[in-house]
Design a protein around this motif. Sequence first.
Motif, PDB file in Angstrom:
ATOM      1  N   UNK A  54      83.756  35.732  29.360  1.00  0.00           N
ATOM      2  CA  UNK A  54      83.107  35.506  30.648  1.00  0.00           C
ATOM      3  C   UNK A  54      82.068  34.423  30.442  1.00  0.00           C
ATOM      4  N   UNK A  55      81.938  33.417  31.309  1.00  0.00           N
ATOM      5  CA  UNK A  55      82.790  33.161  32.465  1.00  0.00           C
ATOM      6  C   UNK A  55      84.127  32.549  32.037  1.00  0.00           C
ATOM      7  N   UNK A  56      85.105  32.628  32.916  1.00  0.00           N
ATOM      8  CA  UNK A  56      86.408  32.009  32.646  1.00  0.00           C
ATOM      9  C   UNK A  56      86.329  30.523  32.973  1.00  0.00           C
ATOM     10  N   UNK A  57      87.154  29.680  32.325  1.00  0.00           N
ATOM     11  CA  UNK A  57      87.078  28.230  32.612  1.00  0.00           C
ATOM     12  C   UNK A  57      87.409  27.917  34.072  1.00  0.00           C
ATOM     13  N   UNK A  58      86.472  27.190  34.709  1.00  0.00           N
ATOM     14  CA  UNK A  58      86.631  26.863  36.130  1.00  0.00           C
ATOM     15  C   UNK A  58      87.831  25.953  36.390  1.00  0.00           C
ATOM     16  N   UNK A  59      88.154  25.095  35.419  1.00  0.00           N
ATOM     17  CA  UNK A  59      89.223  24.115  35.667  1.00  0.00           C
ATOM     18  C   UNK A  59      90.590  24.774  35.837  1.00  0.00           C
ATOM     19  N   UNK A  60      90.653  26.065  35.487  1.00  0.00           N
ATOM     20  CA  UNK A  60      91.930  26.783  35.658  1.00  0.00           C
ATOM     21  C   UNK A  60      91.938  27.682  36.894  1.00  0.00           C
ATOM     22  N   UNK A  61      90.914  27.562  37.739  1.00  0.00           N
ATOM     23  CA  UNK A  61      90.794  28.502  38.854  1.00  0.00           C
ATOM     24  C   UNK A  61      91.865  28.323  39.935  1.00  0.00           C
ATOM     25  N   UNK A 183     102.256  16.634  40.337  1.00  0.00           N
ATOM     26  CA  UNK A 183     101.037  15.873  40.660  1.00  0.00           C
ATOM     27  C   UNK A 183      99.925  16.814  41.123  1.00  0.00           C
ATOM     28  N   UNK A 184     100.279  17.913  41.785  1.00  0.00           N
ATOM     29  CA  UNK A 184      99.273  18.906  42.182  1.00  0.00           C
ATOM     30  C   UNK A 184      98.615  19.509  40.933  1.00  0.00           C
ATOM     31  N   UNK A 185      99.426  19.931  39.978  1.00  0.00           N
ATOM     32  CA  UNK A 185      98.886  20.533  38.751  1.00  0.00           C
ATOM     33  C   UNK A 185      98.026  19.507  38.008  1.00  0.00           C
ATOM     34  N   UNK A 186      98.504  18.258  37.919  1.00  0.00           N
ATOM     35  CA  UNK A 186      97.747  17.206  37.220  1.00  0.00           C
ATOM     36  C   UNK A 186      96.397  16.958  37.904  1.00  0.00           C
ATOM     37  N   UNK A 187      96.413  16.929  39.240  1.00  0.00           N
ATOM     38  CA  UNK A 187      95.147  16.698  39.962  1.00  0.00           C
ATOM     39  C   UNK A 187      94.183  17.866  39.764  1.00  0.00           C
ATOM     40  N   UNK A 188      94.730  19.094  39.815  1.00  0.00           N
ATOM     41  CA  UNK A 188      93.875  20.267  39.604  1.00  0.00           C
ATOM     42  C   UNK A 188      93.265  20.262  38.198  1.00  0.00           C
ATOM     43  N   UNK A 189      94.065  19.866  37.199  1.00  0.00           N
ATOM     44  CA  UNK A 189      93.599  19.896  35.809  1.00  0.00           C
ATOM     45  C   UNK A 189      92.675  18.733  35.466  1.00  0.00           C
ATOM     46  N   UNK A 190      93.020  17.534  35.970  1.00  0.00           N
ATOM     47  CA  UNK A 190      92.368  16.330  35.432  1.00  0.00           C
ATOM     48  C   UNK A 190      91.560  15.501  36.426  1.00  0.00           C
ATOM     49  N   UNK A 191      91.583  15.879  37.697  1.00  0.00           N
ATOM     50  CA  UNK A 191      90.848  15.073  38.676  1.00  0.00           C
ATOM     51  C   UNK A 191      89.768  15.892  39.382  1.00  0.00           C
ATOM     52  N   UNK A 192      89.213  16.868  38.673  1.00  0.00           N
ATOM     53  CA  UNK A 192      88.116  17.656  39.259  1.00  0.00           C
ATOM     54  C   UNK A 192      86.962  17.719  38.262  1.00  0.00           C
ATOM     55  N   UNK A 193      86.692  16.585  37.634  1.00  0.00           N
ATOM     56  CA  UNK A 193      85.716  16.542  36.560  1.00  0.00           C
ATOM     57  C   UNK A 193      84.302  16.824  37.057  1.00  0.00           C
ATOM     58  N   UNK A 194      83.473  17.302  36.121  1.00  0.00           N
ATOM     59  CA  UNK A 194      82.074  17.559  36.424  1.00  0.00           C
ATOM     60  C   UNK A 194      81.245  16.433  35.832  1.00  0.00           C
ATOM     61  N   UNK A 195      80.246  15.929  36.587  1.00  0.00           N
ATOM     62  CA  UNK A 195      79.389  14.858  36.075  1.00  0.00           C
ATOM     63  C   UNK A 195      78.707  15.299  34.781  1.00  0.00           C
ATOM     64  N   UNK A 196      78.303  16.570  34.720  1.00  0.00           N
ATOM     65  CA  UNK A 196      77.615  17.077  33.522  1.00  0.00           C
ATOM     66  C   UNK A 196      78.513  16.945  32.288  1.00  0.00           C
ATOM     67  N   UNK A 197      79.823  17.052  32.482  1.00  0.00           N
ATOM     68  CA  UNK A 197      80.738  16.911  31.348  1.00  0.00           C
ATOM     69  C   UNK A 197      80.703  15.477  30.813  1.00  0.00           C
ATOM     70  N   UNK A 198      80.740  14.512  31.741  1.00  0.00           N
ATOM     71  CA  UNK A 198      80.685  13.117  31.299  1.00  0.00           C
ATOM     72  C   UNK A 198      79.367  12.792  30.605  1.00  0.00           C
ATOM     73  N   UNK A 199      78.266  13.369  31.114  1.00  0.00           N
ATOM     74  CA  UNK A 199      76.951  13.153  30.471  1.00  0.00           C
ATOM     75  C   UNK A 199      76.960  13.737  29.054  1.00  0.00           C
TER      76      UNK A 199
END
Length: 314
Positions: A54-61, A183-199
Amino acid sequence: MDLYKEIWEKIVNSDNILLIAHVNPDGDALGSSLSLYPVLKKMNKKVTVFNASKPLPQYLDFLPNFNKITDRLPKKIDLTVSFDCGSFDRLGLPEKPSFLINIDHHISNTNYGDLNLIEPNAASTSQVIYNMLKANNIEINKNSAVCMYTALVTDTGSFQYESVNEKVFEMAAELVKCGVSPDYVAKMLFQRDRLSRLRLLAKAYDTIELCCDGKAAFVEVTKEMMEITGAIKEDTDTIVNSVRAIATVEVACLLREEDEGIKISLRSKNYADVSKIAVKYGGGGHIRAAGATVREFDFQKVKEILKNDIKEIL
Ligand code: 5GP
Ligand code: MN
Ligand code: MN
């Protein structure tokens, strides 16, 4: 009787079924666990999808039935099925279940189940499940297919790894026929990035250190970096893969500060077997991706030790 049939028969004859995967779950762990949920519900089973983390990874929600995953165990369990988990301790269970089926693809799997279906050549645990469902002529609906496809994409680095072959693409094609939109799965996995992750990536990349003539690379993530950037644990997931992508690098190692010590994530590109190093420190994994937690907090010390280990596999 073959193992696919024996396992399926055991599932058919059980009523209260627990589906479980390794702690700190990835796409294959949760995708595999959730892929059987609709199948078993349709068979009128009482199904619990459990994960100890806990918590579970948000990118898989976006995975269908993600909100059904719980960290509470039901009172009554006849059968436990574990997915993508190489050793019993990584399930986070308080005690050994009455009957356990172990479905996995880790070369380091310890065969801790009462029945063990381990396919080290499978690209993902979801591929092992797919093989089992096919062998038993079980229909795959769209929700199951999305889960299995996501597990396949995440565990193959989007169809890039050596595990990818004709069978993998056949499975992917079949899942698309079942209603998956790649393309839906790819967008869900890779196009919902968090700014904090890039920082966080910016800070982590600043620590990259090459050694062994550029063949090995270390990268660090401290608790302080996490706090300053507001990053969360899942934000560290891809860092080690990016470091491996450096042209000269064969082995990349991420060191992440944790409460229990330093978590190491190892990756190799062409020939080095990093699972050997992970196993040495009580962890495990695959030839090209493995991990462990070292009970030591000094980054320099751990790096020095690992440099010697890496030299041996280079
Ligand atoms: P990651 O480096 O992404 O955490 O994990 C890479 C691979 O090694 C995955 O297949 C994962 O299951 C495995 N792995 C990572 N950490 C551990 C660990 O502490 N113990 C075991 N047995 N396997 C691990
Ligand atoms: Mn996994
Ligand atoms: Mn896996």
